[in-house]
Design an enzyme around this catalytic site. Structure first.
Site, PDB file in Angstrom:
ATOM      1  N   ASP A 150      50.010  49.487  -3.687  1.00 48.28           N
ATOM      2  CA  ASP A 150      50.308  48.701  -2.275  1.00 48.28           C
ATOM      3  C   ASP A 150      49.172  47.008  -2.797  1.00 48.28           C
ATOM      4  O   ASP A 150      48.391  46.671  -3.576  1.00 48.28           O
ATOM      5  CB  ASP A 150      49.065  49.162  -0.790  1.00 48.28           C
ATOM      6  N   ARG A 200      57.842  45.726  -4.966  1.00 48.02           N
ATOM      7  CA  ARG A 200      57.864  46.019  -3.371  1.00 48.02           C
ATOM      8  C   ARG A 200      57.956  44.777  -2.741  1.00 48.02           C
ATOM      9  O   ARG A 200      57.648  43.715  -2.994  1.00 48.02           O
ATOM     10  CB  ARG A 200      56.650  46.443  -3.141  1.00 48.02           C
TER      11      ARG A 200
HETATM   12  P1  FDA Z   1      58.549  39.976  10.675  1.00 49.81           P
HETATM   13  O1  FDA Z   1      56.701  40.302  10.835  1.00 49.81           O
HETATM   14  O2  FDA Z   1      59.202  38.530  10.884  1.00 49.81           O
HETATM   15  O3  FDA Z   1      59.128  41.346  12.122  1.00 49.81           O
HETATM   16  C1  FDA Z   1      60.502  41.054  11.667  1.00 49.81           C
HETATM   17  C2  FDA Z   1      60.909  42.298  12.935  1.00 49.81           C
HETATM   18  O4  FDA Z   1      60.300  43.737  12.670  1.00 49.81           O
HETATM   19  C3  FDA Z   1      59.968  42.060  14.242  1.00 49.81           C
HETATM   20  O5  FDA Z   1      60.480  40.828  15.243  1.00 49.81           O
HETATM   21  C4  FDA Z   1      60.118  43.047  14.751  1.00 49.81           C
HETATM   22  O6  FDA Z   1      61.422  43.716  16.037  1.00 49.81           O
HETATM   23  C5  FDA Z   1      59.692  43.931  13.489  1.00 49.81           C
HETATM   24  N1  FDA Z   1      58.929  44.053  13.743  1.00 49.81           N
HETATM   25  C6  FDA Z   1      57.419  43.575  12.556  1.00 49.81           C
HETATM   26  N2  FDA Z   1      56.540  44.291  12.332  1.00 49.81           N
HETATM   27  C7  FDA Z   1      56.749  45.278  13.538  1.00 49.81           C
HETATM   28  C8  FDA Z   1      55.278  45.779  14.287  1.00 49.81           C
HETATM   29  N3  FDA Z   1      54.353  45.779  14.437  1.00 49.81           N
HETATM   30  N4  FDA Z   1      55.332  46.810  15.218  1.00 49.81           N
HETATM   31  C9  FDA Z   1      56.585  46.079  15.786  1.00 49.81           C
HETATM   32  N5  FDA Z   1      57.854  45.316  15.236  1.00 49.81           N
HETATM   33  C10 FDA Z   1      57.552  45.297  14.095  1.00 49.81           C
HETATM   34  N6  FDA Z   1      52.158  44.630   3.724  1.00 49.81           N
HETATM   35  C11 FDA Z   1      50.914  43.848   2.229  1.00 49.81           C
HETATM   36  O7  FDA Z   1      50.049  43.041   2.659  1.00 49.81           O
HETATM   37  N7  FDA Z   1      50.708  44.553   1.283  1.00 49.81           N
HETATM   38  C12 FDA Z   1      51.228  46.125   0.787  1.00 49.81           C
HETATM   39  O8  FDA Z   1      51.393  46.728   1.336  1.00 49.81           O
HETATM   40  C13 FDA Z   1      52.715  46.163   2.785  1.00 49.81           C
HETATM   41  N8  FDA Z   1      53.350  47.187   2.061  1.00 49.81           N
HETATM   42  C14 FDA Z   1      54.261  47.639   2.963  1.00 49.81           C
HETATM   43  C15 FDA Z   1      55.479  47.818   2.751  1.00 49.81           C
HETATM   44  C16 FDA Z   1      56.428  48.394   3.289  1.00 49.81           C
HETATM   45  C17 FDA Z   1      57.636  49.356   3.229  1.00 49.81           C
HETATM   46  C18 FDA Z   1      56.838  47.847   4.635  1.00 49.81           C
HETATM   47  C19 FDA Z   1      58.018  47.305   5.371  1.00 49.81           C
HETATM   48  C20 FDA Z   1      55.576  46.780   4.401  1.00 49.81           C
HETATM   49  C21 FDA Z   1      54.641  46.468   4.275  1.00 49.81           C
HETATM   50  N9  FDA Z   1      53.917  45.364   4.197  1.00 49.81           N
HETATM   51  C22 FDA Z   1      52.959  45.513   3.073  1.00 49.81           C
HETATM   52  C23 FDA Z   1      53.719  45.203   5.519  1.00 49.81           C
HETATM   53  C24 FDA Z   1      53.913  43.197   5.816  1.00 49.81           C
HETATM   54  O9  FDA Z   1      53.714  42.399   4.873  1.00 49.81           O
HETATM   55  C25 FDA Z   1      54.357  42.981   6.731  1.00 49.81           C
HETATM   56  O10 FDA Z   1      52.822  42.236   7.705  1.00 49.81           O
HETATM   57  C26 FDA Z   1      55.732  43.520   8.057  1.00 49.81           C
HETATM   58  O11 FDA Z   1      56.520  44.106   7.354  1.00 49.81           O
HETATM   59  C27 FDA Z   1      56.323  42.844   8.645  1.00 49.81           C
HETATM   60  O12 FDA Z   1      56.835  41.699   8.452  1.00 49.81           O
HETATM   61  P2  FDA Z   1      58.498  41.930   8.557  1.00 49.81           P
HETATM   62  O13 FDA Z   1      58.763  41.547   6.975  1.00 49.81           O
HETATM   63  O14 FDA Z   1      58.715  42.949   9.261  1.00 49.81           O
HETATM   64  O15 FDA Z   1      58.905  40.202   9.243  1.00 49.81           O
END
Ligand code: FDA
Length: 324
Positions: A150, A200
């Protein structure tokens, strides 16, 4: 109109800062509603609960990455306890029929944080974390399981990527995470898009200063799209970790343009977030991996999930306020 995103939440830095206070931690961990909300994002406190959840997710056609929750371990004994739990987890996962026996995509993966394995220990933390991660990778290799490291806050990016590079000489399948909100990440993608390199790509979940990170969501989203293009046109194995519909939609045209095979990239989402969308993508024959956290140290992970989504926080505060 665009849905609220992680960085559209102006309270996010304040929430992440408040999360470090011991009185906030006490209040959150003792609020009756907390358990229910934690259960939405965390598979349980025990390994048995996590493995049960893994079985269910695998049965739905999705793959998994399991995270034993913990970070910022401050002593060698704590780091060793993390390793011991990961070795038991790998053994339990290795007993599942989905553990890989040959080359190709492994449906089972564990995710780990180097700070949990001792990276921050005074003196030789970097060596301790490297050797601890090596022990987990060796067990995972024998069990037919992948490992991804991570990404944590930006002060650890250089050491984390250096450790991944070192370990990849023995475990070329070891995955790394890049955070699109960091200004450096486009260059890191160019460096790490080589043959077989599992990367990732996520937006990033920590509170970072403007000197190193884009602060508004349009800039972060644009950076994500540039990084995605680099990874998808490269020779590696991109892991598109996002729930953002615009990002998910950007993947298929890139796959078509680069003639990328369906087993040469994957979508990744967190346990408990956009489950219907995860199933929809899997039903179209796409590879989807669900990141499943478990363990009793859920507090920092939970607070990052609350902080990135204003509606989660509003729901939580309303529930606390109305509990009488
Ligand atoms: P965005 O935040 O724009 O969200 C898009 C949509 O997704 C929202 O409108 C909502 O529908 C849904 N959504 C997102 N977050 C939500 C929540 N908390 N509750 C409910 N709905 C939500 N970060 C990091 O710093 N180090 C890491 O190692 C990882 N590892 C990791 C693994 C995997 C498999 C994922 C999916 C994510 C991570 N992350 C991470 C977290 C990542 O950096 C980020 O904070 C979240 O994925 C939210 O960003 P989105 O790209 O989903 O977009």
């Amino acid at each position: 109109m665009r849905a609220p995103t992680v960085l559209a939440n102006p309270l996010r830095p304040a929430i992440l800062a408040a999360a470090r206070s011991s009185s906030v931690k006490r209040a959150v961990t003792h609020a009756p509603i907390t358990r229910k909300l934690v259960d939405r994002f965390v598979a349980g406190e025990s390994r048995e609960a996590a493995v049960e959840c893994v079985r269910e997710v695998l049965a739905s056609g999705r793959s998994v990455s399991i995270d034993f929750l913990g970070e910022d371990t401050r002593d060698a004994a704590g780091a060793q306890a993390m390793v011991d739990e990961y070795l038991k987890l790998v053994a339990d996962l290795g007993a599942l029929p989905e553990a890989a026996s040959g080359p190709g995509v492994r449906r089972l993966e564990v995710s780990l944080k180097l700070s949990a394995l001792g990276l921050a220990l005074a003196g030789d933390g970097r060596r301790v974390a490297t050797e601890n991660a090596r022990a987990i990778c060796a067990a995972a290799e024998a069990a037919g399981i992948w490992v991804t490291v991570d990404a944590e806050d930006h002060t650890t990016t250089d050491s984390t990527l250096a450790i991944v590079r070192e370990l990849r000489s023995d475990f070329p399948w070891l995955g790394a995470v890049l955070q699109a909100y960091l200004r450096r990440t486009e260059d890191d993608c160019l460096d790490l898009a080589g043959p077989g390199s599992r990367i990732r790509l996520c937006k990033g979940a920590y509170s970072e200063p403007e000197s190193v990170a884009f602060k508004n969501h349009a800039e972060v989203d644009a950076s994500y799209q540039r990084c995605l293009e680099i990874l998808m046109t490269g020779a590696g194995y991109p892991m598109v970790a996002s729930h953002d519909p615009a990002i998910v939609a950007a993947v298929a045209p890139l796959v078509a343009r680069t003639s990328r095979a369906v087993d040469a990239y994957e979508h990744q989402m967190l346990f408990g977030i956009r489950d219907v969308e995860q199933r929809r993508l899997a039903s179209q024959g796409k590879q989807v991996r669900v990141y499943i956290p478990y363990g009793h140290q859920w507090y920092p992970y939970f607070m990052r999930r609350l902080a990135e989504r204003p509606s989660n926080l509003r729901f939580f505060l309303r529930s606390v306020a109305s509990r009488d």
